[in-house]
Scaffold this active site. Structure first.
Site, PDB file in Angstrom:
ATOM      1  N   ASP A 169       6.319   4.241   3.324  1.00 45.09           N
ATOM      2  CA  ASP A 169       6.746   4.685   4.493  1.00 45.09           C
ATOM      3  C   ASP A 169       8.418   5.228   5.039  1.00 45.09           C
ATOM      4  OD1 ASP A 169       6.579   7.037   6.800  1.00 45.09           O
ATOM      5  OD2 ASP A 169       6.450   6.192   8.077  1.00 45.09           O
ATOM      6  N   ASP A 187       1.099  -0.777   0.106  1.00 44.66           N
ATOM      7  CA  ASP A 187      -0.253  -0.469   0.093  1.00 44.66           C
ATOM      8  C   ASP A 187       0.621   1.400   0.210  1.00 44.66           C
ATOM      9  OD1 ASP A 187       1.084  -0.105   2.438  1.00 44.66           O
ATOM     10  OD2 ASP A 187      -1.286  -0.102   3.756  1.00 44.66           O
ATOM     11  N   ILE A 188       1.752   0.656   0.812  1.00 45.79           N
ATOM     12  CA  ILE A 188       2.557   2.688   0.945  1.00 45.79           C
ATOM     13  C   ILE A 188       3.978   3.009   1.709  1.00 45.79           C
ATOM     14  CG2 ILE A 188       1.377   3.035   3.437  1.00 45.79           C
ATOM     15  CD1 ILE A 188       1.369   6.416   2.617  1.00 45.79           C
TER      16      ILE A 188
HETATM   17  P1  IMP Z   1       7.305   1.062   7.040  1.00 46.18           P
HETATM   18  O1  IMP Z   1       8.354  -0.002   6.691  1.00 46.18           O
HETATM   19  O2  IMP Z   1       7.488   2.999   7.743  1.00 46.18           O
HETATM   20  O3  IMP Z   1       7.323   1.388   5.648  1.00 46.18           O
HETATM   21  O4  IMP Z   1       6.380   1.197   6.391  1.00 46.18           O
HETATM   22  C1  IMP Z   1       5.165   0.384   5.691  1.00 46.18           C
HETATM   23  C2  IMP Z   1       3.634   0.465   6.110  1.00 46.18           C
HETATM   24  O5  IMP Z   1       3.260   0.870   7.686  1.00 46.18           O
HETATM   25  C3  IMP Z   1       2.478  -0.057   4.615  1.00 46.18           C
HETATM   26  O6  IMP Z   1       2.879  -0.971   3.776  1.00 46.18           O
HETATM   27  C4  IMP Z   1       0.945   0.457   5.707  1.00 46.18           C
HETATM   28  O7  IMP Z   1       0.501  -0.868   6.595  1.00 46.18           O
HETATM   29  C5  IMP Z   1       1.932   1.069   6.933  1.00 46.18           C
HETATM   30  N1  IMP Z   1       1.598   3.121   7.220  1.00 46.18           N
HETATM   31  C6  IMP Z   1       3.240   3.327   6.519  1.00 46.18           C
HETATM   32  N2  IMP Z   1       2.487   4.742   6.659  1.00 46.18           N
HETATM   33  C7  IMP Z   1       0.641   4.853   6.342  1.00 46.18           C
HETATM   34  C8  IMP Z   1      -0.510   5.858   6.578  1.00 46.18           C
HETATM   35  O8  IMP Z   1       0.025   6.608   6.504  1.00 46.18           O
HETATM   36  N3  IMP Z   1      -1.340   5.039   6.742  1.00 46.18           N
HETATM   37  C9  IMP Z   1      -1.446   3.798   7.588  1.00 46.18           C
HETATM   38  N4  IMP Z   1      -0.559   3.232   6.764  1.00 46.18           N
HETATM   39  C10 IMP Z   1       0.115   3.176   7.119  1.00 46.18           C
HETATM   40 MG    MG Z   2       1.317  -2.958   4.393  1.00 48.40          MG
END
Ligand code: IMP
Ligand code: MG
Length: 168
Positions: A96, A93-94
């Site tokens: 971050d 999905d995203i």
């Molecule tokens: P990362 O490991 O920090 O890149 O985070 C990834 C995961 O955290 C994504 O696959 C989402 O499930 C969740 N996540 C990160 N940012 C958001 C947001 O703004 N809204 C909802 N879920 C998020």
């Molecule tokens: Mg996720």
């Protein structure tokens, strides 16, 4: 709550990504892996726009608690199909911090996939905090917490058809 991306914009972009992926993976054994739960709808819509024979699997992992990254990836349900010598497309999905994607890419490489690439619906693109980049990105968005179209806040809002910014 403010709408950031409408259902029409999502659908148009998903079709474009599907067309690109169709050209890219033509002639290769493709396994599309949906990272649950966030990419549930994005993955389902995207895969139907990839006009190739492919296998579908899913992988459930999370690194978030209370709208914050914990820095630790927990695998809740691993993939089921063998991926050795297959081309794996991870759909999330995203992006971050990129931690989840980095861990998932490493995981599938270790399983002997011929290649591991990623497609994310959204990328917050904060270079100083991002560990991984995606091979295909739907939308570059500002650094806000977003919900809808599969994304949640404490398991709420996943069923919104649009992507919205959650007010603090
Ligand atoms: P990362 O490991 O920090 O890149 O985070 C990834 C995961 O955290 C994504 O696959 C989402 O499930 C969740 N996540 C990160 N940012 C958001 C947001 O703004 N809204 C909802 N879920 C998020
Ligand atoms: Mg996720």
């Amino acid at each position: 709550m403010k709408i950031l991306i409408t259902p029409e914009e999502i659908s148009k972009r998903v079709a474009e990504l599907g067309a690109e992926l169709t050209e890219f993976y033509r002639g290769r054994d493709l396994t599309a892996v949906i990272i649950l739960n966030g990419a549930l709808f994005f993955g389902a819509d995207l895969i139907r726009r990839i006009e190739l024979p492919l296998q579908i699997d899913s992988f459930a992992a999370s690194s978030y608690a209370h709208d914050r990254s914990t820095g630790i990836l927990t695998v809740r349900a691993p993939q089921k199909l063998p991926v050795r010598d297959r081309h794996v497309l991870l759909i999330d999905d995203i992006l971050d911090t990129g931690l989840s994607m980095q861990c998932a890419v490493t995981h599938f490489r270790e399983l002997g996939a011929a290649s591991v690439r990623s497609c994310v619906l959204m990328n917050k693109h904060i270079p100083e905090k991002c560990l991984a980049s995606a091979d295909w990105t739907g939308f570059h968005i500002p650094d806000h917490y977003v919900v809808g179209y599969g994304l949640d806040s404490e398991e709420r809002y996943r069923n919104l058809p649009a992507i919205a910014v959650l007010d603090d």
